[in-house]
Design a protein around this motif. Structure first.
Motif, mmCIF file in Angstrom:
data_model
loop_
_atom_site.group_PDB
_atom_site.id
_atom_site.type_symbol
_atom_site.label_atom_id
_atom_site.label_comp_id
_atom_site.label_asym_id
_atom_site.label_seq_id
_atom_site.Cartn_x
_atom_site.Cartn_y
_atom_site.Cartn_z
ATOM 1 N N LYS A 165 0.989 -1.078 -0.056
ATOM 2 C CA LYS A 165 0.197 -0.086 -0.097
ATOM 3 C C LYS A 165 0.832 1.244 0.035
ATOM 4 N N GLY A 166 2.017 0.968 -0.076
ATOM 5 C CA GLY A 166 2.887 2.168 0.005
ATOM 6 C C GLY A 166 4.351 1.875 -0.163
ATOM 7 N N MET A 167 5.316 2.835 -0.198
ATOM 8 C CA MET A 167 6.670 2.563 -0.351
ATOM 9 C C MET A 167 7.587 3.715 -0.049
ATOM 10 N N VAL A 168 8.585 3.572 0.733
ATOM 11 C CA VAL A 168 9.364 4.833 0.994
ATOM 12 C C VAL A 168 10.773 4.460 0.854
ATOM 13 N N GLU A 169 11.505 5.496 0.308
ATOM 14 C CA GLU A 169 12.914 5.171 -0.151
ATOM 15 C C GLU A 169 13.676 5.576 0.994
ATOM 16 N N LYS A 170 14.609 4.846 1.565
ATOM 17 C CA LYS A 170 15.461 5.171 2.622
ATOM 18 C C LYS A 170 14.855 6.003 3.651
ATOM 19 N N PRO A 171 13.912 5.168 4.516
ATOM 20 C CA PRO A 171 13.299 5.892 5.659
ATOM 21 C C PRO A 171 14.060 6.281 6.818
ATOM 22 N N LYS A 172 14.029 7.342 7.593
ATOM 23 C CA LYS A 172 14.925 7.598 8.615
ATOM 24 C C LYS A 172 14.500 6.422 9.784
ATOM 25 N N THR A 173 15.540 5.919 10.335
ATOM 26 C CA THR A 173 15.544 4.791 11.238
ATOM 27 C C THR A 173 14.400 4.951 12.449
ATOM 28 N N GLY A 174 13.353 3.999 12.390
ATOM 29 C CA GLY A 174 12.316 4.187 13.577
ATOM 30 C C GLY A 174 11.110 4.629 12.626
ATOM 31 N N THR A 175 11.205 4.962 11.399
ATOM 32 C CA THR A 175 9.859 5.414 11.001
ATOM 33 C C THR A 175 9.589 4.389 9.732
ATOM 34 N N GLU A 176 10.387 3.290 9.642
ATOM 35 C CA GLU A 176 10.127 2.311 8.402
ATOM 36 C C GLU A 176 9.013 1.644 8.586
ATOM 37 N N PRO A 177 7.870 1.500 7.609
ATOM 38 C CA PRO A 177 6.900 0.842 7.732
ATOM 39 C C PRO A 177 6.714 -0.635 7.951
ATOM 40 N N SER A 178 8.011 -1.062 7.479
ATOM 41 C CA SER A 178 7.960 -2.761 7.775
ATOM 42 C C SER A 178 9.658 -2.798 7.574
ATOM 43 N N ASN A 179 10.078 -4.064 7.734
ATOM 44 C CA ASN A 179 11.497 -4.283 7.447
ATOM 45 C C ASN A 179 11.633 -5.172 5.967
ATOM 46 N N LEU A 180 10.535 -5.111 5.359
ATOM 47 C CA LEU A 180 10.700 -5.862 3.929
ATOM 48 C C LEU A 180 11.222 -4.756 3.040
ATOM 49 N N ALA A 181 12.402 -5.149 2.463
ATOM 50 C CA ALA A 181 13.244 -4.057 1.735
ATOM 51 C C ALA A 181 13.107 -4.538 0.092
ATOM 52 N N VAL A 182 13.048 -3.200 -0.594
ATOM 53 C CA VAL A 182 13.342 -3.728 -2.264
ATOM 54 C C VAL A 182 14.726 -4.190 -2.600
ATOM 55 N N ILE A 183 14.788 -5.213 -3.334
ATOM 56 C CA ILE A 183 16.169 -5.668 -3.930
ATOM 57 C C ILE A 183 16.043 -5.349 -5.212
ATOM 58 N N GLY A 184 17.395 -5.088 -5.962
ATOM 59 C CA GLY A 184 17.535 -4.882 -7.334
ATOM 60 C C GLY A 184 16.923 -5.112 -8.219
ATOM 61 N N ARG A 185 15.759 -5.934 -8.255
ATOM 62 C CA ARG A 185 14.957 -6.618 -9.331
ATOM 63 C C ARG A 185 13.503 -6.071 -9.520
ATOM 64 N N TYR A 186 13.207 -5.386 -10.741
ATOM 65 C CA TYR A 186 11.799 -4.934 -10.764
ATOM 66 C C TYR A 186 11.108 -5.320 -11.935
ATOM 67 N N ILE A 187 9.967 -5.681 -11.989
ATOM 68 C CA ILE A 187 9.080 -5.745 -13.207
ATOM 69 C C ILE A 187 8.246 -4.537 -13.042
#
Ligand code: G1P
Length: 297
Positions: free
Chosen positions: A188-210
């Motif tokens: 439902k959303g994506m944040v680039e390089k969130p400040k520590t403590g504000t991250e919506p989850s710990n699921l990170a984007v890795i460098g493969r996209y379609i």
């Protein structure tokens, strides 16, 4: 039936300053993991996923990359003459079909989103892949192929995803999960390089996209984001705001961050040990080194 993904963008314009002085004259993507340049791993993965057109977004000083993908007639002739068939085969496996590669210059280092946008005219109204060669993924079934299969089921945008420690979340694009479906998560959303403590989850984007071509249109309007750069993450997040589906895909495989020295060394050990021709000697050496280090402590 969804449209096949046949084009991939490889953003390779970065200066690679983390690997200076090596990258003073050698592009980072040509640096060697065991005996193949990083970019070869990315190309092989793309090929196995059915990619037919390879678009490199480059910058000044990346000429060695273009040469690498050219055929080497003199070298091939001398190997043939010397009867070195195995080496000839290795060399030939790096050759690319004429017209399969395009090079676009990113004139200014304005960020990953901008690099992808630079390739917009080579993508028509079709889904396309983006591969960041710094992220090397060892997997039984190549990561991009797993994602292409997932995308066939879901459509929309699919980004590779991996759990990271919370204290490392600020180094990544982070997913805001709508629904966890196991291997897939809807986002439902994506944040680039969130400040520590504000991250919506710990699921990170890795460098493969379609990605769908809408993302390229979004990139046209995106303003500077994290780090003052035009971020791909922000253009994908816009997709969600516009009511289109974005999924994270927990790939099966091990990811190495070859954009960092520690990650590159780890990849060297893992890929070295995975090679039958090197394994025994290398393992013996590693064991000796570990014993020596432990004895010295
Ligand atoms: C890029 C992306 C980021 C992603 C990361 C994966 O960041 O912007 O969303 O999590 O790659 O490696 P970079 O590492 O280029 O700063």
């Amino acid at each position: 039936m969804k449209r096949k993904v046949t084009k991939a963008i490889f953003p390779v314009a970065g200066m690679g300053t983390r690997f200076l002085p090596a990258t003073k004259s050698v592009p980072k993507e040509i640096m060697t993991l065991v005996d193949r340049p990083l970019i070869q791993y990315a190309i092989d993965e793309a090929r196995e996923a059915g990619i037919k057109e390879f678009i490199f977004v480059t910058s000044r000083g990346k000429g060695a990359l273009e040469d690498y993908f050219d055929i080497a007639p003199t070298l091939e002739a001398s190997l043939r003459k010397a009867g070195k068939r195995e080496l000839l085969e290795i060399l030939k496996s790096t050759n690319m079909e004429s017209g399969a590669i395009a090079y676009i210059r990113q004139h200014k280092a304005l960020g990953l989103g901008h690099a992808v946008w630079c390739a917009r005219r080579l993508i028509s109204n079709e889904p396309f892949a983006v591969i960041l060669p710094d992220d090397v993924i060892a997997a039984e079934k190549p990561c991009l192929q797993q994602m292409v299969e997932a995308h066939q089921e879901t459509g929309g945008c699919v980004v590779a995803a991996m759990e990271v420690p919370h204290e490392k979340a600020s180094s990544y694009g982070i997913l805001d999960i709508k629904e966890d479906l196991g291997a897939m998560v809807s986002v439902k959303g994506m944040v680039e390089k969130p400040k520590t403590g504000t991250e919506p989850s710990n699921l990170a984007v890795i460098g493969r996209y379609i990605l769908t071509p809408h993302v390229l249109r979004n990139l046209t309007k995106i303003k500077q984001g994290a780090g003052g750069e035009i971020q791909l993450t922000d253009a994908i997040a816009k997709e969600i705001e516009q009511g289109r589906d974005v999924y994270g895909y927990r790939f099966r495989g091990q990811r190495f961050d070859c954009g960092s020295k520690a990650g590159f060394l780890q990849a060297t050990v893992a890929f070295g040990l995975a090679r039958e021709d090197l394994r025994d000697e290398f393992l013996q050496y590693l064991n000796e080194m570990v014993s020596l280090q432990q004895a010295a402590q």
